[in-house]
Design a protein around this motif. Structure first.
Motif, short mmCIF file in Angstrom:
data_model
loop_
_atom_site.label_atom_id
_atom_site.label_comp_id
_atom_site.label_asym_id
_atom_site.label_seq_id
_atom_site.Cartn_x
_atom_site.Cartn_y
_atom_site.Cartn_z
N GLU A 246 90.73 73.87 -0.65
CA GLU A 246 90.75 74.19 -2.06
C GLU A 246 90.69 72.87 -2.84
O GLU A 246 90.69 71.78 -2.25
CB GLU A 246 92.02 74.97 -2.41
CG GLU A 246 92.09 76.33 -1.74
CD GLU A 246 93.36 77.08 -2.09
OE1 GLU A 246 94.45 76.44 -2.12
OE2 GLU A 246 93.28 78.30 -2.33
N GLN A 247 90.68 72.99 -4.16
CA GLN A 247 90.51 71.81 -5.00
C GLN A 247 91.55 70.74 -4.72
O GLN A 247 91.23 69.55 -4.60
CB GLN A 247 90.58 72.26 -6.47
CG GLN A 247 90.26 71.19 -7.49
CD GLN A 247 90.06 71.79 -8.88
OE1 GLN A 247 89.01 72.32 -9.18
NE2 GLN A 247 91.08 71.71 -9.72
N ASP A 439 88.42 72.04 -14.68
CA ASP A 439 88.09 73.23 -15.47
C ASP A 439 86.84 73.02 -16.34
O ASP A 439 86.83 73.35 -17.54
CB ASP A 439 89.28 73.65 -16.36
CG ASP A 439 90.51 74.01 -15.55
OD1 ASP A 439 90.36 74.27 -14.34
OD2 ASP A 439 91.62 74.02 -16.12
N GLN A 462 85.62 80.03 -11.18
CA GLN A 462 87.02 80.42 -11.11
C GLN A 462 87.12 81.92 -11.44
O GLN A 462 86.68 82.36 -12.48
CB GLN A 462 87.84 79.60 -12.10
CG GLN A 462 87.86 78.11 -11.79
CD GLN A 462 88.76 77.32 -12.72
OE1 GLN A 462 89.65 77.88 -13.36
NE2 GLN A 462 88.54 76.02 -12.81
N TYR A 478 85.15 75.63 -10.41
CA TYR A 478 85.99 74.71 -9.65
C TYR A 478 85.21 73.40 -9.51
O TYR A 478 84.72 73.04 -8.43
CB TYR A 478 86.34 75.30 -8.28
CG TYR A 478 87.41 76.36 -8.36
CD1 TYR A 478 88.71 76.04 -8.74
CD2 TYR A 478 87.11 77.69 -8.07
CE1 TYR A 478 89.70 77.03 -8.82
CE2 TYR A 478 88.08 78.68 -8.14
CZ TYR A 478 89.37 78.33 -8.52
OH TYR A 478 90.34 79.29 -8.61
#
Length: 593
Positions: A246-247, A439, A462, A478
């Motif tokens: 994930e990020q 974002d 997202q 993302y």
């Protein structure tokens, strides 16, 4: 003895006194001290002083030598007198008495670009004679810094469990936000390859191929307009990709690498270890930029409520329109009419009508603090005081104001914030401050009102498929950038590995499924056979070295850069092809009117 040298020009110390040595290098400068000739002999490693007097057989040959000639000397190492020691160089305790000299490479005519000294020369001259420019100490140092940075990055990535792979240089065209460099195919007349703008699709396919943590020091090719911090043709990046992440996993992997690099090569400047996550919209509001310089403490604020229905008609009428607002740029210690007028002129030079301002000072009658400037008179003391309190300002401070639709003034506001911080000495320059900008919006409208991708088209939205059913301009991706001291150093994303979401994402931007399959057939095919969740990023090596070297122009850290017109003045590129070359490639050049 060795053919050309027994030691480098940085090796000899007092411990070598009495030895017979052989040195080779370039003549940095020649000094004639009344029958004694001194030469500062330079090579890649350093400098050694050699000398010869009139009694030596080598004196006559040494008299003919000029700056930048390449010579070999044989001689005896002797200690310098105590009063003549040069502590600035490693060889400063000794000098070499020349017994024999051989010219290995003479200079024809005058040097177009002197190497000795720090004088500035036109960039066109420096690029045309880059091989001379590279001998100059500052540029030589920058190129060695770059080499050491690349070595350190490579070691850090291996130590972090990444594996290095190479991806193709000749490939298919891919949309990365810039123009491709096309390469005509001889075997397939009328068809073209492209140089990769980035290894984007290949590194994703590496993840689909079952490898877990990839990196590469990758060359990238983009036909772009040049800027001070961007090459117009090619650049190198630290490219990486990871599976099952994930990020935050990407952030955790890259921060130790980048932070450690800046600690190693930052020259003692502080390296911030707290990397905040700043949403894209907040970055534009507070800093007027998605790559803010956080060394500057100024944060802009929305102050629309204080101007709505006020006596300042320009702002009041603006606020009656949809999508408009007024933003303030606080300027601590900027409270003088002279400084405010200077910033107003700056805004005009940037293409805006001007920039309103208020500054606070002690009242002449001793009654306390008062607000000054045309804006203060128009909106009155009550609104002015409310603005002062919101911005946390006081006597000796000022604030500047811009209004309208944010996209019309945001960039100028960001530049004004930087100028204000610099001119007022508010920014602590002796540090590196990082921030993740997160974002990013997935889509934006182009000049014709068409919805298109605003960033990397392969990013995961997202909210997944559900997010794509609403207003495209509300969809966030993302996607993330790492900003440092006003520059974008890293850009990346969590990838869209699900075909149905990818088709929908491209459909919103006007690409039907058939077009996606045509343009990205390899990746579409791969995703049908089990693609892991994956993501990555790329760090611009040229820009990193530029920051570490404290240079304002990226050409100062590239060995053989192009000029502002994307020309190689040294090699004569681009050049016209011969008719034979064109015929072989089935091409014809059509002159433009």
């Amino acid at each position: 003895m060795h053919a050309y040298r027994s030691h480098t020009c940085a090796d000899l110390t007092a411990a070598n006194a009495g030895e017979t040595v052989r040195l080779a290098g370039w003549v940095h400068r020649v000094r004639d001290h009344g029958g004694v000739l001194f030469i500062d002999l330079r090579d890649h490693y350093g400098m050694t002083q050699v000398l010869c007097d009139g009694d030596s057989d080598a004196f006559k040959a040494m008299e003919s030598v000029r700056s930048e000639w390449v010579i070999r000397i044989d001689g005896t190492v002797k200690r310098r007198d105590e009063s003549l020691i040069n502590p600035k160089i490693p060889t400063g305790e000794i000098e070499v008495y020349v017994r024999e000299i051989e010219v290995l490479g003479a200079v024809e005519g005058e040097l177009p670009l002197p190497v000795f000294g720090d004088q500035d020369y036109p960039e066109e001259t420096r690029l045309a004679y880059r091989f001379l420019d590279l001998r100059r100490e500052s540029l030589h140092h920058n190129i060695m810094l770059r080499s050491n940075v690349v070595r350190s990055l490579r070691n850090r990535m291996w130590d972090s469990g990444f594996t290095e792979f190479q991806t193709p240089i000749i490939t298919a065209s891919s949309p990365e936000g810039a123009r491709d460099f096309l390469v005509p195919s001889r075997l397939h007349p009328g068809k073209f390859y492209a140089l990769p703008q980035a290894p984007q699709q290949f590194k994703q396919l590496i993840m689909v191929g079952g490898f877990d943590k990839y990196f590469q020091i990758a060359p990238c090719f983009r036909d772009e307009d040049p800027r001070a911090d961007r090459s117009p043709t090619d650049f190198y990046q630290l490219d990486l990709e990871m599976s099952f992440v994930e990020q935050e996993d990407i952030f955790a992997a890259i921060q130790p690498v980048i932070q450690g690099l800046f600690e190693e090569f930052g020259g003692g400047r502080r390296v911030d270890s707290d990397w905040p996550r700043i949403p894209y919209a907040e970055a534009l509001l507070k800093y007027g930029s998605d790559k803010p310089d956080l060394r500057n403490p100024i944060e802009m604020q929305v102050v629309s409520e204080h101007f709505a229905g006020s006596g300042f008609a320009i702002f009041a009428k603006l606020l009656e329109q949809d999508g408009t607002e007024i933003r303030a740029i606080p300027a601590p210690t900027g409270g003088s009419r002279k400084f405010c007028d200077r910033m107003n002129k700056f805004a005009q030079e940037q293409g805006l009508p001007g920039m309103g301002y208020i500054f606070w000072r002690e009242a002449e009658d001793g009654s306390g603090m008062e607000a000054a400037g045309p804006l203060a008179k128009n909106i009155g003391p009550e609104r002015t005081e409310a603005i002062r309190q919101q911005l946390g300002l006081g006597v000796g401070d000022a604030a500047f104001f811009l209004g309208g639709k944010p996209e019309s003034f945001e960039a100028v506001a960001g530049r004004a914030r930087n100028v204000i911080g610099d001119e007022l000495g508010l920014a602590d320059k002796d540090q590196f401050k990082f921030a993740w900008i997160v974002d990013f919006p997935m889509y934006e409208k182009d000049d014709e009102g068409k919805v298109d991708f605003s960033h990397n088209p392969f990013s995961m939205p997202q909210g997944g498929m559900e997010a794509l059913s609403g207003d495209p301009l509300d969809v966030l991706g993302y996607q993330y950038d790492l900003a440092c001291n006003g520059y974008e150093l890293v850009s990346g994303a969590i990838r869209n590995h699900k075909l149905e979401i990818m088709y929908k994402a491209f459909e919103i931007a006007g690409y039907p499924a058939s077009e996606v399959e045509k343009r990205f057939g390899g990746m579409v095919k791969a995703f049908k056979y089990g693609a892991p969740p994956h993501g990555g990023c790329a760090a611009g090596i040229d820009r990193i070295v530029m920051l570490l070297a404290d240079e304002a122009n990226i050409r100062e850290v590239i060995m053989f850069p192009m000029n502002q017109r994307a020309e190689d003045l040294m090699m004569g590129a681009p050049s016209e092809p011969t008719n034979e070359q064109l015929r072989e490639l089935s091409l014809r050049v059509i002159p433009q009117d």
